[in-house]
Design a protein around this motif. Structure first.
Motif, PDB file in Angstrom:
ATOM      1  N   LEU A  13       0.756  -1.086   0.062  1.00 20.68           N
ATOM      2  CA  LEU A  13       0.075   0.051   0.028  1.00 20.68           C
ATOM      3  C   LEU A  13       0.809   1.212   0.089  1.00 20.68           C
ATOM      4  N   ALA A  14       1.847   1.080   0.603  1.00 23.12           N
ATOM      5  CA  ALA A  14       2.983   2.501   0.781  1.00 23.12           C
ATOM      6  C   ALA A  14       3.840   2.531  -0.517  1.00 23.12           C
ATOM      7  N   GLU A  15       3.616   1.743  -1.581  1.00 26.05           N
ATOM      8  CA  GLU A  15       4.066   1.780  -3.009  1.00 26.05           C
ATOM      9  C   GLU A  15       3.257   2.371  -3.816  1.00 26.05           C
ATOM     10  N   GLU A  16       2.007   2.447  -3.639  1.00 25.54           N
ATOM     11  CA  GLU A  16       0.987   3.222  -4.571  1.00 25.54           C
ATOM     12  C   GLU A  16       1.236   4.643  -4.771  1.00 25.54           C
ATOM     13  N   ARG A  17       1.101   4.919  -5.876  1.00 29.82           N
ATOM     14  CA  ARG A  17       1.294   6.309  -6.508  1.00 29.82           C
ATOM     15  C   ARG A  17       0.223   7.402  -6.185  1.00 29.82           C
ATOM     16  N   VAL A  18       0.759   8.473  -5.576  1.00 28.01           N
ATOM     17  CA  VAL A  18      -0.255   9.431  -5.426  1.00 28.01           C
ATOM     18  C   VAL A  18      -0.651  10.367  -6.839  1.00 28.01           C
ATOM     19  N   ASP A  19      -1.927  10.425  -6.982  1.00 34.00           N
ATOM     20  CA  ASP A  19      -2.204  11.118  -8.155  1.00 34.00           C
ATOM     21  C   ASP A  19      -3.711  11.811  -8.166  1.00 34.00           C
ATOM     22  N   HIS A  20      -4.292  11.936  -9.334  1.00 37.02           N
ATOM     23  CA  HIS A  20      -5.565  12.647  -9.378  1.00 37.02           C
ATOM     24  C   HIS A  20      -6.542  11.883  -8.714  1.00 37.02           C
ATOM     25  N   ARG A  21      -6.290  10.575  -8.285  1.00 32.83           N
ATOM     26  CA  ARG A  21      -7.590   9.880  -7.863  1.00 32.83           C
ATOM     27  C   ARG A  21      -7.907  10.146  -6.380  1.00 32.83           C
ATOM     28  N   PHE A  22      -6.900  10.695  -5.711  1.00 39.78           N
ATOM     29  CA  PHE A  22      -7.153  10.774  -4.078  1.00 39.78           C
ATOM     30  C   PHE A  22      -7.455  12.464  -3.983  1.00 39.78           C
ATOM     31  N   LYS A  23      -8.481  12.607  -3.285  1.00 39.35           N
ATOM     32  CA  LYS A  23      -9.007  13.990  -3.033  1.00 39.35           C
ATOM     33  C   LYS A  23      -8.237  14.454  -1.620  1.00 39.35           C
ATOM     34  N   GLY A  24      -7.732  15.742  -1.970  1.00 39.94           N
ATOM     35  CA  GLY A  24      -7.478  16.499  -1.137  1.00 39.94           C
ATOM     36  C   GLY A  24      -5.970  16.524  -0.726  1.00 39.94           C
ATOM     37  N   LEU A  25      -5.186  15.626  -1.630  1.00 39.29           N
ATOM     38  CA  LEU A  25      -3.807  15.490  -1.320  1.00 39.29           C
ATOM     39  C   LEU A  25      -2.934  16.636  -1.909  1.00 39.29           C
ATOM     40  N   PRO A  26      -2.003  16.978  -1.654  1.00 41.77           N
ATOM     41  CA  PRO A  26      -1.218  18.143  -2.261  1.00 41.77           C
ATOM     42  C   PRO A  26      -0.900  17.843  -3.779  1.00 41.77           C
ATOM     43  N   PRO A  27      -1.181  18.819  -4.659  1.00 43.21           N
ATOM     44  CA  PRO A  27      -1.041  18.529  -5.951  1.00 43.21           C
ATOM     45  C   PRO A  27       0.621  18.326  -6.496  1.00 43.21           C
ATOM     46  N   ASP A  28       1.525  18.957  -5.746  1.00 48.01           N
ATOM     47  CA  ASP A  28       2.927  18.763  -5.858  1.00 48.01           C
ATOM     48  C   ASP A  28       3.331  17.404  -5.543  1.00 48.01           C
ATOM     49  N   ALA A  29       2.516  16.696  -4.914  1.00 45.28           N
ATOM     50  CA  ALA A  29       2.810  15.220  -4.557  1.00 45.28           C
ATOM     51  C   ALA A  29       2.569  14.258  -5.625  1.00 45.28           C
ATOM     52  N   ASP A  30       2.160  14.559  -6.496  1.00 46.48           N
ATOM     53  CA  ASP A  30       1.886  13.775  -7.551  1.00 46.48           C
ATOM     54  C   ASP A  30       3.175  12.841  -8.056  1.00 46.48           C
ATOM     55  N   GLY A  31       3.078  11.548  -8.115  1.00 49.88           N
ATOM     56  CA  GLY A  31       4.295  10.735  -8.569  1.00 49.88           C
ATOM     57  C   GLY A  31       4.994  10.226  -7.480  1.00 49.88           C
ATOM     58  N   LEU A  32       4.869  10.773  -6.261  1.00 51.43           N
ATOM     59  CA  LEU A  32       5.344  10.167  -5.102  1.00 51.43           C
ATOM     60  C   LEU A  32       4.617   9.047  -4.423  1.00 51.43           C
ATOM     61  N   THR A  33       5.390   8.006  -4.038  1.00 54.76           N
ATOM     62  CA  THR A  33       4.579   6.990  -3.404  1.00 54.76           C
ATOM     63  C   THR A  33       3.947   7.378  -2.053  1.00 54.76           C
ATOM     64  N   VAL A  34       2.948   6.675  -1.607  1.00 54.07           N
ATOM     65  CA  VAL A  34       2.270   7.167  -0.382  1.00 54.07           C
ATOM     66  C   VAL A  34       3.295   6.852   0.834  1.00 54.07           C
ATOM     67  N   GLY A  35       3.973   5.889   0.810  1.00 50.25           N
ATOM     68  CA  GLY A  35       5.453   5.923   1.536  1.00 50.25           C
ATOM     69  C   GLY A  35       6.130   7.218   1.637  1.00 50.25           C
ATOM     70  N   GLU A  36       6.550   7.585   0.419  1.00 49.45           N
ATOM     71  CA  GLU A  36       7.245   8.814   0.316  1.00 49.45           C
ATOM     72  C   GLU A  36       6.719   9.779   0.878  1.00 49.45           C
ATOM     73  N   LEU A  37       5.311  10.214   0.536  1.00 50.60           N
ATOM     74  CA  LEU A  37       4.692  11.286   0.870  1.00 50.60           C
ATOM     75  C   LEU A  37       4.526  11.230   2.596  1.00 50.60           C
ATOM     76  N   ALA A  38       4.342  10.088   2.982  1.00 45.00           N
ATOM     77  CA  ALA A  38       4.194  10.028   4.466  1.00 45.00           C
ATOM     78  C   ALA A  38       5.583  10.433   5.177  1.00 45.00           C
ATOM     79  N   ALA A  39       6.667   9.815   4.685  1.00 46.18           N
ATOM     80  CA  ALA A  39       7.781  10.051   5.136  1.00 46.18           C
ATOM     81  C   ALA A  39       8.332  11.690   5.282  1.00 46.18           C
ATOM     82  N   GLN A  40       7.411  12.448   4.505  1.00 47.76           N
ATOM     83  CA  GLN A  40       7.851  13.862   4.480  1.00 47.76           C
ATOM     84  C   GLN A  40       7.201  14.821   5.537  1.00 47.76           C
ATOM     85  N   ARG A  41       6.208  14.034   6.267  1.00 46.75           N
ATOM     86  CA  ARG A  41       5.418  14.571   7.466  1.00 46.75           C
ATOM     87  C   ARG A  41       5.135  15.969   7.257  1.00 46.75           C
TER      88      ARG A  41
END
Length: 425
Positions: A13-41
Motif C-alpha cells: 500500500l505504501a508503494e501506490e503512487r499519489v495522483d488525481h484519484r485521491f482527493k485533498g492531497l497536495p498537487p505537488d505530491a503527484d508521482g510520489l509513493t504514499v510511503g514517500e509522502l508520509a515520510a515527508q510528514r
C-alpha cells in the motif's frame, strides 16, 4: 524471514503512487509513493493539502482502539469489529493488533478485501447464498487451513442453496443461526421453532456445520434497555436449547454473537450470565463504529454515556473545507458537500475556523444544508468568517464518512500527517 502474504500486501500500500484519484492531497505530491509522502510528514494546514480534505486524528484513533480492547477484555468478550465501517486494511490490522479475534464483514467483496490483506478470521453477518461467492470461500478454506470463516443462516432455503453450491468442498462451512430481533426487524429467523427447523436443515447438509447463534440487537423494534435485554436473553436461551439438543456436535466451541455500537453494554451484561455449556463459549462482540466514533449519532447513543466509568470514545474525523462565498452576514458557503461528508443521519457540525495559522471555535456558525459540492452555512450576524477561511466540520455516521475517501491523511494534533489510510469500497 519472508513476510506473510497479508503483511506483504499491506507493505505494498505504501508503494501506490499519489495522483488525481485521491482527493485533498497536495498537487505537488503527484508521482510520489504514499510511503514517500508520509515520510515527508507534511502539515495538513501548511503542506499543500487542498480543500476539501478529510483527516483522521492519530491520537484519537489510538485512544479508541485501546479503549475497546480494554472494554472487551474486562468483560470477557471476544471482539470482531465490523469492517464495513472503514474498509481499511491498515485499520483491520491495527484492530487485530489491539486484541480483535477477527473482522466482521457484510458482503463477499468485503471478505475478498480482508483476505487480500491477511485477515485470518472472518465473521460474515449475513446469509451467503451466491454460488460464485460460496465457491470462492470454499477455495480459500481449502488452501489455508488457518482461515476461519463463519456466516449467518436464516432460512431452510438458504441452507439448501449453500449446501448445493458447496458440495464436494474440502472443509464444511461454519454457520450460525441468526435470530431476528423481532417482527418487522431486518433479517433473521423469527421464532425459536423456525430456528430449530433451520438448525435441522444444517444438520442434514453435509457441506455445513452449525457452530452457534447470533443476531443484531440494534434492530429490536422500539429498542430500549428492557427490550434489548429481553432479546439478548432469547438469544442466549436459544444457544442453551441447541446445546441441550446436541446440535453443536463436532465443534470446539459455541459462538454466541451480537453487538452493534449502541448496545454493547447490554450485550456484555447478558453474555456475562451465559451458563456453562457442554463446550467453551466464544462470546463475540461485533461493534464497528468505535474506530473513528463521530460527532453526532454515535456520540449521542454510545453505551459509554450510560457507563461513564468505563471511559469515553473520541470523535476522530474532521473534514476541512474552505469558505468560497460570503454573500451576506447570515450566509456563507464552503467547498465540501454530499460528495465529501456523511449526511444520512445528521448534517455536519461546524466546529473550528482557521485563519492565518490560528484556530478558534466556530462560534455562531451552523451547517444548514448540503449540495453536491457545497455546504450551506447559517451564520450569526457577529460570526467572524471570511472568504478563504478553513472550516473544520465534525461528521455523523462513520460508515458513510469513510466511503467517500480513498486515501485519508492520519494527522497528529499539530497537523503533522504521519500516515495515510487506504479504503476499499
Amino acid at each position: 524471514m519472508a513476510l506473510d502474504p497479508g503483511t506483504e500486501a499491506l507493505a505494498r500500500l505504501a508503494e501506490e503512487r499519489v495522483d488525481h484519484r485521491f482527493k485533498g492531497l497536495p498537487p505537488d505530491a503527484d508521482g510520489l509513493t504514499v510511503g514517500e509522502l508520509a515520510a515527508q510528514r507534511r502539515n495538513l494546514f501548511t503542506g499543500g493539502f487542498s480543500t476539501p480534505v478529510l483527516a483522521l486524528s492519530a491520537e484519537r484513533l489510538d485512544h479508541n482502539l485501546r479503549l475497546m480492547e480494554t472494554y472487551a477484555t474486562r468483560h470477557g468478550l471476544a471482539f470482531a469489529p465490523h469492517g464495513k465501517t472503514s474498509m481499511a486494511p491498515r485499520l483491520f490490522r491495527r484492530q487485530i493488533e489491539h486484541g480483535a479475534w477477527g473482522i466482521t464483514l457484510a458482503v463477499p467483496h468485503q471478505v475478498r478485501v480482508a483476505r487480500a490483506y491477511g485477515v485470518r478470521r472472518v465473521f460474515l453477518a449475513n446469509e451467503l447464498v451466491d454460488p460464485a461467492a460460496l465457491r470462492w470461500t470454499a477455495a480459500e478454506l481449502a488452501v489455508d487451513p488457518g482461515f476461519s470463516f463463519v456466516c449467518y443462516v436464516d432460512s431452510v432455503r438458504g441452507v439448501e442453496l449453500m449446501d448445493a453450491a458447496l458440495r464436494g468442498a474440502a472443509r464444511p462451512l461454519d454457520v450460525v443461526v441468526e435470530l431476528a430481533a423481532g417482527e418487522g426487524a431486518r433479517t433473521g429467523v423469527r421464532t425459536e421453532e423456525e430456528c430449530a427447523a433451520v438448525a435441522d436443515a444444517v444438520a442434514a447438509a453435509p457441506a455445513l456445520r452449525l457452530v452457534g447463534v447470533a443476531g443484531y440487537e440494534g434492530e429490536v423494534p422500539g429498542a430500549d434497555p428492557e427490550r434489548v435485554h429481553a432479546w439478548l436473553r432469547r438469544l442466549v436461551a436459544l444457544a442453551v436449547d441447541f446445546d441441550k439438543a446436541g446440535r453443536f456436535a463436532g465443534v470446539d466451541e459455541i459462538i454466541v454473537s451480537a453487538g452493534g455500537s449502541a448496545w454493547f453494554d447490554a450485550v456484555a451484561g447478558v453474555f456475562a450470565g451465559i451458563p456453562e455449556l457442554s463446550l467453551p463459549v466464544l462470546k463475540l462482540l461485533r461493534s464497528g463504529a468505535y474506530v473513528s466514533h463521530d460527532d453526532g449519532h454515535y456520540r449521542r447513543i454510545t453505551p459509554f454515556n450510560r457507563v461513564p466509568g468505563e471511559g469515553a470514545l473520541e470523535p476522530a474525523f474532521r473534514l476541512w473545507a474552505q469558505v468560497v462565498s460570503r454573500p451576506s452576514a447570515e450566509q456563507a458557503f464552503v467547498n465540501a458537500g454530499k460528495r465529501d461528508a456523511a449526511y444520512d443521519l445528521d448534517l455536519p457540525f461546524a466546529q473550528a475556523v482557521r485563519r492565518d495559522g490560528v484556530e478558534r471555535v466556530a462560534a455562531g456558525i451552523e451547517v444548514s444544508a448540503l449540495s453536491d459540492q457545497h455546504a450551506w452555512l447559517r451564520t450569526a450576524p457577529d460570526a467572524d468568517l471570511e472568504v478563504g477561511d478553513w472550516v473544520g466540520l465534525g461528521l455523523s455516521h462513520p460508515c458513510t464518512s469513510f466511503d467517500k475517501w480513498q486515501l485519508i491523511p492520519l494527522a497528529e494534533a499539530d497537523g503533522t500527517v504521519v500516515d495515510y489510510i487506504r479504503t476499499f469500497f
